[in-house]
Enzyme design. Structure first.
Site, PDB file in Angstrom:
ATOM      1  N   TYR A 138       0.804  -1.218   0.000  1.00  0.00           N
ATOM      2  CA  TYR A 138       0.000   0.000   0.000  1.00  0.00           C
ATOM      3  C   TYR A 138       0.844   1.279   0.000  1.00  0.00           C
ATOM      4  CZ  TYR A 138      -3.772  -3.207   1.191  1.00  0.00           C
ATOM      5  OH  TYR A 138      -4.682  -4.240   1.175  1.00  0.00           O
ATOM      6  N   HIS A 187      -4.640   6.264  -0.944  1.00  0.00           N
ATOM      7  CA  HIS A 187      -5.274   6.130   0.362  1.00  0.00           C
ATOM      8  C   HIS A 187      -4.287   6.320   1.521  1.00  0.00           C
ATOM      9  CE1 HIS A 187      -9.293   5.576   1.568  1.00  0.00           C
ATOM     10  NE2 HIS A 187      -9.311   4.294   1.845  1.00  0.00           N
ATOM     11  N   TYR A 214      -5.726  -1.044   9.428  1.00  0.00           N
ATOM     12  CA  TYR A 214      -6.274  -0.841   8.093  1.00  0.00           C
ATOM     13  C   TYR A 214      -7.320   0.273   8.170  1.00  0.00           C
ATOM     14  CZ  TYR A 214      -3.634  -4.843   6.537  1.00  0.00           C
ATOM     15  OH  TYR A 214      -2.596  -5.698   6.252  1.00  0.00           O
ATOM     16  N   ASN A 253     -10.366   1.044   7.324  1.00  0.00           N
ATOM     17  CA  ASN A 253     -11.766   0.997   7.751  1.00  0.00           C
ATOM     18  C   ASN A 253     -11.957   0.892   9.253  1.00  0.00           C
ATOM     19  OD1 ASN A 253     -12.161   1.026   5.032  1.00  0.00           O
ATOM     20  ND2 ASN A 253     -13.261  -0.910   4.910  1.00  0.00           N
ATOM     21  N   ASN A 291     -14.060   6.057   4.716  1.00  0.00           N
ATOM     22  CA  ASN A 291     -14.279   5.006   5.700  1.00  0.00           C
ATOM     23  C   ASN A 291     -13.442   5.166   6.963  1.00  0.00           C
ATOM     24  OD1 ASN A 291     -16.264   3.677   4.244  1.00  0.00           O
ATOM     25  ND2 ASN A 291     -14.802   2.367   3.172  1.00  0.00           N
TER      26      ASN A 291
END
Length: 209
Positions: free
Chosen positions: A36, A41, A86, A88, A134
């Site tokens: 990532y 994000h 993470y 969320n 989120n």
């Protein structure tokens, strides 16, 4: 006092944690793991990494489901966080830290990505809805409040209306975009430095797009 004593004192001050409990939480949101890295994000991670580079500290102590550091930013003791939950479930890490240090929600500064802004652009707000993000949704749900300041960091809009949102925010920046992101995270650091001194209005006036 000799010049060597002065250097020793400066190094000790530089490498020690500030006295007392943190007054602010500075959290960059993102997803852990190399897969990532440098994705849209992870703009929040990029911002706090830039903060760490400028103030010469490492975000590496594992606490509150995060990588953390307790440091002095312009004379103010702050807990800097990169949640490992993470995106969320970001609120889980934030709430643990808030409860441990008894930090009010108004002193929790969240840095995160915003697809409605171009790279290098920022938007600073004192409070607000999750806007479909989120990570912010998780924080609002678990704290029961939306009155935390936030720094939205532009990562660019989807190429088309039909482009999958998840695929877009997990995509990597182009070389040209990365250069603009460096400019954006530098400005985010300047905002943080003002906000921990109670100068959020000044940050908004200087850097809001």
């Amino acid at each position: 006092m000799s010049i060597f004593d002065i250097f020793d004192r400066l190094n000790a001050e530089k490498n020690s944690e500030p006295a007392g409990s943190p007054k602010y939480i500075i959290a960059g949101l993102g997803n852990p793991g190399e897969q990532y890295a440098n994705t849209r994000h992870n703009a929040g991670f990029m911002a706090v990494d830039t903060l760490a580079a400028k103030h010469d500290f490492q975000i590496k102590k594992i606490r509150f489901k995060s990588l953390t550091a307790v440091v002095s930013i312009n004379g103010v003791s702050c807990l800097v966080m990169k949640p490992s939950t993470y995106m969320n479930n970001s609120g889980e890490a934030i709430v643990e830290a808030m409860n441990f240090y008894k930090i009010p929600i108004e002193n929790v500064i969240i840095c995160y990505d915003d697809i409605s802004l171009e790279p290098s652009k920022l938007r600073i707000r004192r409070k607000g809805s999750d806007g479909g993000h989120n990570g912010i949704k998780s924080i609002i749900y678990l704290t029961g409040k939306d009155t935390f300041p936030r720094i939205k960091i532009g990562v660019g809009a989807k190429p088309s209306k039909d482009y999958d949102l998840a695929a877009w925010v997990l995509s990597r920046f182009t070389v040209e975009e990365i250069e603009k992101m460096h400019e954006g995270t530098d400005k985010a650091v300047s905002c943080i430095e003002l906000m921990v001194q109670g100068k959020t209005d000044e940050a908004m006036n200087k850097y809001n797009s």
